[in-house]
Design a protein around this motif. Structure first.
Motif, PDB file in Angstrom:
ATOM      1  N   GLY A   1      36.902  42.079  31.639  1.00 30.50           N
ATOM      2  CA  GLY A   1      38.157  42.170  32.376  1.00 30.50           C
ATOM      3  C   GLY A   1      38.108  43.104  33.567  1.00 30.50           C
ATOM      4  O   GLY A   1      38.669  42.801  34.625  1.00 30.50           O
ATOM      5  N   GLU A   2      37.434  44.264  33.418  1.00 28.52           N
ATOM      6  CA  GLU A   2      37.349  45.211  34.521  1.00 28.52           C
ATOM      7  C   GLU A   2      36.592  44.607  35.700  1.00 28.52           C
ATOM      8  O   GLU A   2      37.010  44.675  36.850  1.00 28.52           O
ATOM      9  N   ALA A   3      35.436  44.019  35.408  1.00 26.33           N
ATOM     10  CA  ALA A   3      34.622  43.433  36.466  1.00 26.33           C
ATOM     11  C   ALA A   3      35.329  42.243  37.100  1.00 26.33           C
ATOM     12  O   ALA A   3      35.254  42.037  38.321  1.00 26.33           O
ATOM     13  N   ALA A   4      36.042  41.451  36.303  1.00 25.91           N
ATOM     14  CA  ALA A   4      36.778  40.306  36.852  1.00 25.91           C
ATOM     15  C   ALA A   4      37.867  40.765  37.812  1.00 25.91           C
ATOM     16  O   ALA A   4      38.073  40.159  38.878  1.00 25.91           O
ATOM     17  N   ALA A   5      38.567  41.841  37.457  1.00 26.28           N
ATOM     18  CA  ALA A   5      39.626  42.358  38.330  1.00 26.28           C
ATOM     19  C   ALA A   5      39.057  42.902  39.631  1.00 26.28           C
ATOM     20  O   ALA A   5      39.714  42.842  40.682  1.00 26.28           O
ATOM     21  N   GLN A   6      37.844  43.431  39.600  1.00 24.73           N
ATOM     22  CA  GLN A   6      37.218  43.932  40.830  1.00 24.73           C
ATOM     23  C   GLN A   6      36.775  42.779  41.726  1.00 24.73           C
ATOM     24  O   GLN A   6      36.887  42.861  42.949  1.00 24.73           O
ATOM     25  N   LEU A   7      36.278  41.690  41.115  1.00 20.38           N
ATOM     26  CA  LEU A   7      35.812  40.560  41.906  1.00 20.38           C
ATOM     27  C   LEU A   7      36.967  39.744  42.472  1.00 20.38           C
ATOM     28  O   LEU A   7      36.877  39.210  43.575  1.00 20.38           O
TER      29      LEU A   7
END
Length: 424
Positions: free
Chosen positions: A261-267
């Motif tokens: 979720g964290e990486a998805a929100a950054q991308l």
């Protein structure tokens, strides 16, 4: 744009964890080209196994495969994994230091008397376990997950409403299901508790003979050559264009974001909601001489609310290849924040293990400690078991953080995204 004579653009999947691999396998099975991008050195995401120079196989965090997970049964070849099963039940250390054994009387009828006389709770408590077994068997796994009535309750609220005593909640449900959820407070949504309860009643908890990473590697092996790129971190995504940190730009027919979720929100900050909260766990591995007695293949649970040793497993007694000949692998799990440096944690664990297993535990060799801050997404009461997976035309996401915390959810979300793309 492609033409009849030009190659079809691939579906680009960012992240080769279980959700991304699931999506890729279903798309490939349907004849669609895929390109799977993974920043790490191997597939699997949170499902990884390290092999030490001595020959120990260390899963990154204690994990098991629940064999009746619907999505796992749909996608995974059990025979190829050579699954090795734990015995159903657990040895529970009570707050006074005494042990009691609870075995599943439905899977092992000869253990019924043990289950009824166990000190984990009262006789009415144990009869309610039988009642809960009958309840979950009336529903499919999907029906249990979508039950709105239980979704609005936390697990601990459901247990109390059902009539279980604080004794059995403290001595069994908190150490057992708290270990599954990495949440000894049992604030996880009750519909997920019912779903998981059904898996333990009807199936087995097992590990592949050569470690948990055999599961993602099995899926990756089904993909065509050239469709998986490791050591390939992504910098940004614009529509169906993917920009790599190397400077390379890739164009896809669609893009699936299959990272956490964290990486998805950054991308995709405009499309993916704020990052989810996570459950933390620490897995500490020790080695000792092989047990001279026959292994019982049971998980050890600690019901003490102040202990750092929450559960202990002996993976090599279940799957011998987890340890070299003559050695025994011991997995010790500590859930949540403990605030200790590795050396201090190891010393405290060794002290508690010695009190539990005797002087021999003081001589167990510390192998490795895995601190896993993003082990499982938090799944509180009231949260939907399915969140939006299609973000926009050509952009999708998958992963258990968008559903409920399990391998089953990761595989399901990947399959559901593949279905959306194929039907678009």
């Amino acid at each position: 744009m492609t033409t009849a004579d030009s190659p079809q653009l691939p579906i680009i999947i960012v992240g080769a964890g279980m959700a991304g691999l699931s999506c890729a396998c279903y798309l490939h099975r349907a004849g669609r080209p895929v390109l799977l991008l993974e920043a790490a050195d191997a597939v699997g995401g949170r499902v990884r196994t390290d092999i030490t120079p001595e020959g120990f196989r260390l899963d990154r965090g204690f994990q098991v495969l629940l064999t009746r997970y619907p999505e796992v049964e749909r996608l995974i070849d059990y025979g190829a994994l050579n699954l090795q099963a734990f015995r159903s039940g657990a040895v529970i250390r009570l707050p006074d230091g005494q042990e009691t054994t609870l075995q599943n009387p439905l899977q092992q009828p000869t253990a019924a008397f043990s289950a009824l006389t166990s000190r984990i709770g009262t006789l009415p408590d144990k009869l309610r376990i039988v009642s809960m077994v009958q309840h979950v068997r009336r529903f499919t796994s999907e029906q249990l997950l979508s039950r709105n009535s239980s979704n609005q309750l936390s697990t601990v609220d459901l247990l109390r409403q059902y009539g279980w005593s604080e004794q059995i909640i403290q001595n069994f449900f908190r150490p057992f299901f708290g270990g599954v959820f990495l949440d000894r407070s049992l604030n996880t949504a009750a519909n997920f508790f019912e779903f998981v309860f059904k898996q333990f009643v009807e199936g087995e908890a097992a590990i592949p003979a050569l470690g948990m990473q055999q599961i993602p590697e099995q899926l990756a092996a089904r993909l065509p050559a050239g469709s998986l790129r490791l050591h390939t971190p992504v910098r940004s995504i614009e529509g169906t264009t993917v920009h790599l940190k190397s400077g390379e730009t890739l164009q896809g027919a669609a893009v699936v974001v299959a990272v956490d979720g964290e990486a998805a929100a950054q991308l995709l900050p405009a499309a993916v909601p704020a990052p989810v909260q996570w459950r933390r766990t620490t897995c500490t591995y020790f080695a000792g001489p092989a047990s001279p007695t026959r292994a019982d293949k049971l998980l050890r649970l600690n019901s003490s609310p102040t202990a750092l040793v929450h559960n202990v497993a002996f993976p090599s007694e279940v799957a011998p290849a987890y340890a070299p000949a003559g050695q025994r692998l011991i997995s010790v799990s500590t859930h949540g924040e403990h605030g200790l440096a590795e050396a201090d944690l190891t010393a405290r664990l060794r002290q508690e293990l010695t009190e539990w297993f005797g002087p021999a535990a003081a001589r167990w060799q510390h192998l490795r400690t895995y601190d896993i801050p993003y082990a499982l997404p938090v799944y509180p009461a009231g949260q939907a078991a399915r969140q939006t997976l299609k973000l926009s035309n050509g952009q999708y996401r998958c992963g258990d953080y968008a559903a409920y915390p399990s391998l089953n959810a990761a595989l399901a979300s990947g399959r559901e995204v593949a279905d959306m793309i194929l039907s678009a």
